[in-house]
Design a protein around this motif. Sequence first.
Motif, PDB file in Angstrom:
ATOM      1  N   GLU A   1      17.028  74.995 129.414  1.00  0.00           N
ATOM      2  CA  GLU A   1      17.751  73.674 129.479  1.00  0.00           C
ATOM      3  C   GLU A   1      17.289  73.049 131.132  1.00  0.00           C
ATOM      4  N   ILE A   2      17.195  73.832 132.051  1.00  0.00           N
ATOM      5  CA  ILE A   2      16.533  73.389 133.663  1.00  0.00           C
ATOM      6  C   ILE A   2      15.032  72.736 132.838  1.00  0.00           C
ATOM      7  N   ASP A   3      14.596  73.856 132.822  1.00  0.00           N
ATOM      8  CA  ASP A   3      12.760  73.017 132.870  1.00  0.00           C
ATOM      9  C   ASP A   3      12.446  71.813 131.784  1.00  0.00           C
ATOM     10  N   LYS A   4      13.680  71.714 130.651  1.00  0.00           N
ATOM     11  CA  LYS A   4      12.982  70.877 129.297  1.00  0.00           C
ATOM     12  C   LYS A   4      13.534  69.810 130.157  1.00  0.00           C
ATOM     13  N   HIS A   5      14.980  69.398 130.957  1.00  0.00           N
ATOM     14  CA  HIS A   5      15.539  68.982 131.421  1.00  0.00           C
ATOM     15  C   HIS A   5      13.997  67.765 133.000  1.00  0.00           C
ATOM     16  N   LEU A   6      13.805  68.993 133.824  1.00  0.00           N
ATOM     17  CA  LEU A   6      13.352  68.703 134.465  1.00  0.00           C
ATOM     18  C   LEU A   6      11.968  68.068 133.465  1.00  0.00           C
ATOM     19  N   ALA A   7      10.681  68.330 132.444  1.00  0.00           N
ATOM     20  CA  ALA A   7       9.544  67.813 132.593  1.00  0.00           C
ATOM     21  C   ALA A   7      10.168  66.493 131.286  1.00  0.00           C
TER      22      ALA A   7
ATOM     23  N   ALA B   1       7.051  61.086 142.526  1.00  0.00           N
ATOM     24  CA  ALA B   1       6.277  62.818 141.865  1.00  0.00           C
ATOM     25  C   ALA B   1       8.253  63.082 141.666  1.00  0.00           C
ATOM     26  N   ALA B   2       7.677  64.096 140.625  1.00  0.00           N
ATOM     27  CA  ALA B   2       9.177  64.854 140.413  1.00  0.00           C
ATOM     28  C   ALA B   2      10.214  65.144 140.683  1.00  0.00           C
ATOM     29  N   ASN B   3      10.066  65.521 141.900  1.00  0.00           N
ATOM     30  CA  ASN B   3      10.886  65.971 143.158  1.00  0.00           C
ATOM     31  C   ASN B   3      11.310  64.302 144.676  1.00  0.00           C
ATOM     32  N   GLN B   4      10.687  63.651 143.714  1.00  0.00           N
ATOM     33  CA  GLN B   4      11.145  62.593 144.473  1.00  0.00           C
ATOM     34  C   GLN B   4      12.309  61.206 144.095  1.00  0.00           C
ATOM     35  N   VAL B   5      13.358  61.328 144.428  1.00  0.00           N
ATOM     36  CA  VAL B   5      14.513  60.077 143.802  1.00  0.00           C
ATOM     37  C   VAL B   5      14.487  59.510 144.983  1.00  0.00           C
ATOM     38  N   THR B   6      15.192  57.813 144.124  1.00  0.00           N
ATOM     39  CA  THR B   6      14.592  57.164 144.668  1.00  0.00           C
ATOM     40  C   THR B   6      16.597  56.654 145.228  1.00  0.00           C
TER      41      THR B   6
ATOM     42  N   GLU C   1      11.569  63.132 149.261  1.00  0.00           N
ATOM     43  CA  GLU C   1      11.576  64.648 148.280  1.00  0.00           C
ATOM     44  C   GLU C   1      13.076  65.361 148.409  1.00  0.00           C
ATOM     45  N   ILE C   2      13.098  66.433 147.465  1.00  0.00           N
ATOM     46  CA  ILE C   2      13.735  67.340 147.057  1.00  0.00           C
ATOM     47  C   ILE C   2      12.941  68.502 147.591  1.00  0.00           C
ATOM     48  N   GLU C   3      13.722  69.130 148.277  1.00  0.00           N
ATOM     49  CA  GLU C   3      12.600  71.102 147.266  1.00  0.00           C
ATOM     50  C   GLU C   3      13.023  71.411 146.362  1.00  0.00           C
ATOM     51  N   PRO C   4      12.126  71.871 145.451  1.00  0.00           N
ATOM     52  CA  PRO C   4      12.383  72.641 144.426  1.00  0.00           C
ATOM     53  C   PRO C   4      13.581  73.480 144.620  1.00  0.00           C
ATOM     54  N   ARG C   5      13.900  74.334 144.832  1.00  0.00           N
ATOM     55  CA  ARG C   5      15.459  74.473 144.671  1.00  0.00           C
ATOM     56  C   ARG C   5      16.536  74.099 144.554  1.00  0.00           C
ATOM     57  N   GLN C   6      16.471  72.396 145.643  1.00  0.00           N
ATOM     58  CA  GLN C   6      17.608  71.002 145.582  1.00  0.00           C
ATOM     59  C   GLN C   6      17.253  70.715 144.066  1.00  0.00           C
ATOM     60  N   LEU C   7      16.412  70.305 143.788  1.00  0.00           N
ATOM     61  CA  LEU C   7      15.972  70.047 142.185  1.00  0.00           C
ATOM     62  C   LEU C   7      16.913  70.259 141.231  1.00  0.00           C
ATOM     63  N   ARG C   8      16.472  71.506 141.308  1.00  0.00           N
ATOM     64  CA  ARG C   8      16.826  72.543 140.252  1.00  0.00           C
ATOM     65  C   ARG C   8      18.420  72.622 140.059  1.00  0.00           C
ATOM     66  N   ASP C   9      19.166  72.766 141.734  1.00  0.00           N
ATOM     67  CA  ASP C   9      20.652  72.889 141.485  1.00  0.00           C
ATOM     68  C   ASP C   9      20.764  71.079 140.634  1.00  0.00           C
TER      69      ASP C   9
ATOM     70  N   ALA D   1      19.876  69.041 138.647  1.00  0.00           N
ATOM     71  CA  ALA D   1      19.337  69.316 137.528  1.00  0.00           C
ATOM     72  C   ALA D   1      20.732  69.925 136.851  1.00  0.00           C
ATOM     73  N   ARG D   2      21.181  71.267 137.560  1.00  0.00           N
ATOM     74  CA  ARG D   2      21.761  71.980 136.965  1.00  0.00           C
ATOM     75  C   ARG D   2      23.236  71.187 136.886  1.00  0.00           C
ATOM     76  N   ALA D   3      23.310  70.420 138.187  1.00  0.00           N
ATOM     77  CA  ALA D   3      24.937  69.567 138.117  1.00  0.00           C
ATOM     78  C   ALA D   3      25.234  68.678 137.475  1.00  0.00           C
ATOM     79  N   GLN D   4      23.461  67.652 136.361  1.00  0.00           N
ATOM     80  CA  GLN D   4      23.547  66.675 135.997  1.00  0.00           C
ATOM     81  C   GLN D   4      23.587  67.172 134.663  1.00  0.00           C
ATOM     82  N   LEU D   5      23.156  68.487 134.367  1.00  0.00           N
ATOM     83  CA  LEU D   5      23.566  68.963 132.890  1.00  0.00           C
ATOM     84  C   LEU D   5      24.755  69.405 132.788  1.00  0.00           C
ATOM     85  N   ARG D   6      25.433  69.965 133.622  1.00  0.00           N
ATOM     86  CA  ARG D   6      26.802  70.729 133.201  1.00  0.00           C
ATOM     87  C   ARG D   6      27.905  68.905 133.282  1.00  0.00           C
TER      88      ARG D   6
END
Length: 463
Positions: free
Chosen positions: A188-194, A311-316, A419-427, A429-434
């Motif tokens: 689910e996290i992979d799909k969300h990030l894609a 980039a996917a690892n960037q947020v505004t 920029e967000i570190e890959p681990r932070q990015l997944r965390d 995404a996990r929080a958003q899905l929760r």
Amino acid sequence: MNPFSLRALVLALSLAFAASAQAQPANAKPPLDTRAGPTQAAAAAEDAAARARRQPGDHIAVVVNQDVVTAGEIAQRTQRAREEARMRGEPVPDAETARQQALEALIEDRVLVTYARESGARVDEAELDRVVGNVAAQNRLNLEQLKERLKADGVDFKRFRENLRDQMLTERVREREVVGRIRVTDGEIDKHLAEREAAAAAKAPINVAQILIPVPSTASETERSALRQRAERALARVKGGEDFAAVARELSEDGNRAKGGEIGLRPADRLPDLFSQAAASLSPGQITPNLLVSEAGYHVLKLLERQAGAAANQVTETHARHILIRASEKVPPEMAVTRLREMKRLIESGQVKFEELARQYSEDGSAPQGGDLGWAAPGMFVPEFEEVMNRLDLNGLSEPLQSRFGFHLIQVLERRTKEIEPRQLRDQARAQLRERKFEEAYKEWVKDLRARAFIEMRDNSGS
């Protein structure tokens, strides 16, 4: 426990006592909590006050585990629900429908409260004292003045204090147990990030030019055929090597004709879907192989430039501030909007500073900071607030907007890309899905608790 949920509860208690006075700044950050907003918390607080002011003549309508729901509480909540619908301009439910809804909501409240008491969760005296002290301070009262206010409203202070403890316990247990039910898989996290990466690509700025041969809605088939042939000739000329801008200036009939049809650099998702979808398969300098057909007519499109998307690892992140006014019996929605429009006029004319009005009038915990909400990542605010905020230019003021928390005037101060570190990015995404799954999990949790609860209906007549 989500701290913003507790803040919302404290805010609600403050609002419950502010009905007979001017509303004061509250210790909450309204747009942050999408699960336990002041509307729901205010209802809980008013119910706590209602329970604390039970009259000797009131009678038990329902027994729920070790607690009860009285006929007086049902009547009060029924009346409040109908008044709130009227204030929002929504259809007012008939008395019996509103009563049944109130009854169900109160039974659910008692199921949660009794479960929370038995769950082992605790609220110590010092913590409860701090919350009661906050309620007093937010209404510019000391503790003794708060007790006097409660007494004047017919509310027993000790009982109110214990009801407040119950609400805090319920919120604490709810956060712990509902979150524990939510499962988010790596897939689910992979799909969300894609999906997030695809959305970022869709927002990448592109610059296109067009040749437009318009087709009037009243055109006959013969006329449409002639116009299509004209567009086909334009397409053949530019595909044959003629300068696109020159052909556009000669044949195109759109507003950008003088600029060779160039529309200008803008995010792809702000172009018509027809254009953004066609441009997605082009490289800079390429022309659509076939005519594009829309209600406006026939188009020939050329991609001039494509900039790299975020980039996917960037947020505004956005740094904004706001003024919040809550609707009430004394301040109906139209009055709240009028007040905010007048504030906007004063700010834009330079007569008053935004922060001065926020400190004086905003009914939000950010008021002492001039309405400053700090830096916020996407998803931190509720959608109706964030959508308007994202459309604002720097230092621009919004029109008054309504969210589930009230009416806002927003100003954006700064934006930055982080920029967000890959681990932070997944965390993240996990929080958003929760968060997306929270409501469903909460309903299932309540359903399970209610199925196990002892509920005895003693009086369902409304008398």
